[in-house]
Every structure is written in C-alpha cells, then in structure tokens.
Write a protein that holds these residues in place. Sequence first.
Motif, PDB file in Angstrom:
ATOM      1  N   ALA A   1       0.844  -1.237   0.113  1.00 25.10           N
ATOM      2  CA  ALA A   1       0.035   0.106  -0.062  1.00 25.10           C
ATOM      3  C   ALA A   1       0.803   1.189   0.173  1.00 25.10           C
ATOM      4  O   ALA A   1       0.600   2.188  -0.596  1.00 25.10           O
ATOM      5  CB  ALA A   1      -1.070   0.049   1.129  1.00 25.10           C
ATOM      6  N   LEU A   2       1.879   1.262   0.902  1.00 27.51           N
ATOM      7  CA  LEU A   2       2.635   2.341   0.836  1.00 27.51           C
ATOM      8  C   LEU A   2       3.559   2.739  -0.491  1.00 27.51           C
ATOM      9  O   LEU A   2       3.618   3.838  -0.953  1.00 27.51           O
ATOM     10  CB  LEU A   2       3.633   2.350   2.037  1.00 27.51           C
ATOM     11  CG  LEU A   2       3.021   2.155   3.495  1.00 27.51           C
ATOM     12  CD1 LEU A   2       4.115   2.054   4.662  1.00 27.51           C
ATOM     13  CD2 LEU A   2       2.276   3.615   3.686  1.00 27.51           C
ATOM     14  N   LEU A   3       3.745   1.542  -1.039  1.00 26.11           N
ATOM     15  CA  LEU A   3       4.592   1.607  -2.147  1.00 26.11           C
ATOM     16  C   LEU A   3       3.825   2.159  -3.328  1.00 26.11           C
ATOM     17  O   LEU A   3       4.308   3.202  -4.015  1.00 26.11           O
ATOM     18  CB  LEU A   3       5.212   0.339  -2.818  1.00 26.11           C
ATOM     19  CG  LEU A   3       6.018   0.296  -4.028  1.00 26.11           C
ATOM     20  CD1 LEU A   3       7.196   1.310  -4.105  1.00 26.11           C
ATOM     21  CD2 LEU A   3       6.450  -1.107  -4.384  1.00 26.11           C
ATOM     22  N   LEU A   4       2.668   1.888  -3.516  1.00 26.41           N
ATOM     23  CA  LEU A   4       1.643   2.161  -4.650  1.00 26.41           C
ATOM     24  C   LEU A   4       1.155   3.452  -4.429  1.00 26.41           C
ATOM     25  O   LEU A   4       1.058   4.247  -5.492  1.00 26.41           O
ATOM     26  CB  LEU A   4       0.539   1.075  -4.496  1.00 26.41           C
ATOM     27  CG  LEU A   4       0.892  -0.418  -5.183  1.00 26.41           C
ATOM     28  CD1 LEU A   4      -0.327  -1.090  -5.342  1.00 26.41           C
ATOM     29  CD2 LEU A   4       1.617  -0.196  -6.540  1.00 26.41           C
ATOM     30  N   LEU A   5       0.973   3.941  -3.180  1.00 26.04           N
ATOM     31  CA  LEU A   5       0.534   5.325  -2.952  1.00 26.04           C
ATOM     32  C   LEU A   5       1.750   6.271  -2.983  1.00 26.04           C
ATOM     33  O   LEU A   5       1.339   7.389  -3.622  1.00 26.04           O
ATOM     34  CB  LEU A   5       0.173   5.603  -1.290  1.00 26.04           C
ATOM     35  CG  LEU A   5      -1.058   4.750  -0.784  1.00 26.04           C
ATOM     36  CD1 LEU A   5      -1.507   4.799   0.535  1.00 26.04           C
ATOM     37  CD2 LEU A   5      -2.255   5.568  -1.713  1.00 26.04           C
ATOM     38  N   TYR A   6       2.957   5.827  -2.925  1.00 26.82           N
ATOM     39  CA  TYR A   6       4.010   6.730  -3.278  1.00 26.82           C
ATOM     40  C   TYR A   6       4.130   6.612  -4.765  1.00 26.82           C
ATOM     41  O   TYR A   6       4.284   7.849  -5.300  1.00 26.82           O
ATOM     42  CB  TYR A   6       5.465   5.960  -2.825  1.00 26.82           C
ATOM     43  CG  TYR A   6       6.807   6.684  -3.227  1.00 26.82           C
ATOM     44  CD1 TYR A   6       7.177   7.776  -2.479  1.00 26.82           C
ATOM     45  CD2 TYR A   6       7.472   6.094  -4.258  1.00 26.82           C
ATOM     46  CE1 TYR A   6       8.244   8.506  -2.882  1.00 26.82           C
ATOM     47  CE2 TYR A   6       8.617   6.765  -4.667  1.00 26.82           C
ATOM     48  CZ  TYR A   6       9.082   7.807  -3.959  1.00 26.82           C
ATOM     49  OH  TYR A   6      10.190   8.529  -4.426  1.00 26.82           O
TER      50      TYR A   6
ATOM     51  N   TYR B   1      -4.960  -3.105   3.402  1.00 25.20           N
ATOM     52  CA  TYR B   1      -4.663  -2.552   2.337  1.00 25.20           C
ATOM     53  C   TYR B   1      -5.637  -1.331   2.134  1.00 25.20           C
ATOM     54  O   TYR B   1      -5.415  -0.214   1.686  1.00 25.20           O
ATOM     55  CB  TYR B   1      -4.360  -3.564   1.190  1.00 25.20           C
ATOM     56  CG  TYR B   1      -4.104  -2.825  -0.070  1.00 25.20           C
ATOM     57  CD1 TYR B   1      -2.815  -2.590  -0.484  1.00 25.20           C
ATOM     58  CD2 TYR B   1      -5.071  -2.568  -1.131  1.00 25.20           C
ATOM     59  CE1 TYR B   1      -2.527  -2.089  -1.679  1.00 25.20           C
ATOM     60  CE2 TYR B   1      -4.776  -1.863  -2.168  1.00 25.20           C
ATOM     61  CZ  TYR B   1      -3.384  -1.617  -2.496  1.00 25.20           C
ATOM     62  OH  TYR B   1      -3.160  -0.954  -3.608  1.00 25.20           O
ATOM     63  N   CYS B   2      -7.164  -1.835   2.017  1.00 28.54           N
ATOM     64  CA  CYS B   2      -7.940  -0.800   1.725  1.00 28.54           C
ATOM     65  C   CYS B   2      -7.843   0.310   2.749  1.00 28.54           C
ATOM     66  O   CYS B   2      -8.170   1.349   2.403  1.00 28.54           O
ATOM     67  CB  CYS B   2      -9.199  -1.713   1.715  1.00 28.54           C
ATOM     68  SG  CYS B   2      -9.306  -2.781   0.306  1.00 28.54           S
ATOM     69  N   VAL B   3      -7.656  -0.062   3.958  1.00 29.33           N
ATOM     70  CA  VAL B   3      -7.790   0.949   4.991  1.00 29.33           C
ATOM     71  C   VAL B   3      -6.610   1.889   4.759  1.00 29.33           C
ATOM     72  O   VAL B   3      -6.964   3.099   4.947  1.00 29.33           O
ATOM     73  CB  VAL B   3      -7.562   0.209   6.383  1.00 29.33           C
ATOM     74  CG1 VAL B   3      -7.431   1.350   7.495  1.00 29.33           C
ATOM     75  CG2 VAL B   3      -8.999  -0.444   6.543  1.00 29.33           C
ATOM     76  N   LEU B   4      -5.419   1.521   4.441  1.00 33.90           N
ATOM     77  CA  LEU B   4      -4.371   2.462   4.098  1.00 33.90           C
ATOM     78  C   LEU B   4      -4.643   3.464   3.086  1.00 33.90           C
ATOM     79  O   LEU B   4      -4.217   4.348   3.048  1.00 33.90           O
ATOM     80  CB  LEU B   4      -3.187   1.679   4.113  1.00 33.90           C
ATOM     81  CG  LEU B   4      -2.570   1.013   5.327  1.00 33.90           C
ATOM     82  CD1 LEU B   4      -1.189   0.054   5.112  1.00 33.90           C
ATOM     83  CD2 LEU B   4      -2.435   1.981   6.594  1.00 33.90           C
TER      84      LEU B   4
END
Length: 417
Positions: free
Chosen positions: A31-36, A120-123
């Motif tokens: 999640a952090l990688l894709l948001l980045y 993942y959805c929460v993040l």
Amino acid sequence: MRARLHRLVELARTGFWFMPMLMLGAACGLALLLLYLDERVDPGIKANLPWAYSGGPEGARSLLSTIAGSMITAASVTFSLASVALSIASQQYGSRVLRNFMRDRITQVLLGTFVATFIYCVLVVRAIRGSDFSGGFVPAISVTVAIALAVVSLVLLIFFIHHVSASIQASHIIRVIAEDMAEAIPSLYPSETGAAPNDAKDSQELRSATKMPVKVTASGYLQMVDLGALLELASQQNIVIELLIKPGDHVVAGREVARAFGVKDLPEERCKRIVEAFVIDRERTPEQDIRFQFQQLAEVVIRALSPGINDPFTAINGIDELETALALLALRGRINEKRYSKEGVLRLIVPTADVSEVLEETVGHIAIYGAGDPFVTAGLRRILDRMELMLREESERATVLRLREQLDRRQLANSLG
C-alpha cells in the motif's frame, strides 16, 4: 540453540497466525509503495491506462470501504468453517491430527489474503482527498490493485469451501498422515540396510570410565534433541555423552536424561549447554518422534472402531497405510546409535525407536479394540506376517510372535464372550 530455533520455525509453520501476519506486513508495504507511485505518476498518464480506476474520490472511498467490510465478513466465515472442520476432526479422528489442519497452507493463505486486503484498503482510503465536485486526489493504481485483491479473495474463498469439505474426509486425513510418515522415515532413519552396524569396541571402555549424570530441570515431553550441539560439546570436552531417553518420552524435572562419560564433574556452563540441547514442552511433536506419527494413524483407526463412530472401512484404510509405513520403517529402521566426531572418536550414543516399539504402540493397541472385527484382525495379521518376513533381529521377530499370540487370544476371547 539450533533445535530451539527449529522448534520456533515449526511453531510458526503449524500456527494460524504466522502466515496472515506475514501477509499483513506485505500488504502494508504494498500500500505504501503504490501510494508513493500514485503521488508521482502524472494524472494524464493514469487517465490513459485502460485498466486503472477512473472514478472520483467519493466512489473510490465507497468502493474501498465496501471491500474492507466484505473482507472482514469473509474472514469471519472462513474462521467459522475452519473451526467446524477442527471440531469434526478432533471428535472423529483425535486431537493429534489437528496439527495437520493447523499447518494447512491453503487455510493460512486464505486468512492472510482477507486480512491483507482489509488493511490494504484501510491504508489506501485514508490517502483519498477531496470530493467529486471540488476535485481531489484519487490513487487510481492503488484502488485498481484493491479491486484485483478482492477478486483474488473471492476466488480463494470458493476454492476454500471445496478444500475444507475434502480435508475432513477420512481418506484425506489418513493419506496426509501416511505422506508425513513416508517423508519422515528416510530422514530419521537414513540407513537403507535394515540392520545397524555391529560396533561394540567402545562398550568395554565406557563401562570402566567415570561418568556424571545429567538431569533436566523441566517436566514434559522430549520434543527434540540438538545432536549437533551435543556432538560439538562432547568433542570440546573430550567426553562421551549417552542419551537415556528418546524424543516422545515423558520426563519429570530432576530425571537423569543423559550420562557424560570420561569426566567426574563439568563446569556449570557446560552442564547447562547439555540440558539446553533437550527441548522439553507440554506436548509431543513429530519432528524427531517417529512414534508420534505412527500413533496418529493408530488413533484414527482406534477411533473408527469405537462404538460412537463404528466405521470399520476407515479402520481398514488406516491399517493399509500402516502396513506400508511399517514396511518402509522395517527397511530403514536399524541405525547405529553411536555418533563419531570428524576424527572418528565416539562422542554420542543416541537411542532410537525401533520397529518393535512401533509395532507395540500401533498393532498392539489396535488389536485391543479391533479383535471383534474379522476384517480388522485380518489386516493386523497381514501386517505381522509381512513384518516376520522382513525383520531379521531376534528381538523384533519375538515381538511379532508375541503380538500374533495376543491377537489370537483376544479374538478367541471375543468369539467366546
């Protein structure tokens, strides 16, 4: 230390918690990688991707919230199905077979997928900004991956329903136990000759040597012995360590479990290292205890013969697999109990469970409960006849003859009574 580390790995492998926790951590990282990535990819490029999510912020929030809620519900259903399977297996086949269900990778991965998709959805949903009217930021790539994870979770749920219904069938449980035994026997009994090397040159020296008893400080079942650590310590101290118990034996605090030959007293730190090589806990485990694995199969057979279940066909199926495993053990079940250093010096004497012990704890126990069924007794006789042909040691052949006589007496008493 190596044995305890191996034990921790086995606990993680046979628990419901490790794989879901591992997948949860991976979902957080994804999640952090894709948001980045979403933050740095040009919106125009993402708009031209045909597979990327193209809705507004409010739609993305609603979608992710729906997926997250569905995953928690699906995880609850999965846990309920797993609990029902565990309950049925425990009642019909015995609590010892629960290890096979708990280490089932499919169940672990399914639970992990649901938990991972939820977190993942929460993040991702917290990164959505703005509304459909005022504009804002929608992590299109991240939302698209959430949809993909939801589809994968649905496919796994459908497969799990089929898997759990097949895994509680008696034939499947017996086959899993038999496969575990077929895998364990060659590793625990590496000799393929069926007979242990005759090496008695060190026996006289040990009888005349000084010795020091080694006692454990805990009560429970011996699960594992770190033979590598004991061999290394014995070589360093120039002593011989004889083990007096085998994996699967029950010990009480203060019991003598080993003897150190060639020394009257060892430093406290060295004694502690010897004691730490014995992994003792509250239950038996199959890592080094071949008797436990055979007893699992014997328990399934005995429970199938109980009045509450009364399933002789499952018992016969288990006896057939027991015959196969005993034949494999008879071929490889005699190994040298003496272990030597690289220099060829005797350092360890390690007792191992032989075929006689396994026969007593399987055929001997099954005969107590199955003497009234002619098909069960015929299967047990078939095992004993085959063992008599395969075994060469007089003590082992004597065990076969004794078990056959006991089976005859029980069958006669059952027919008369």
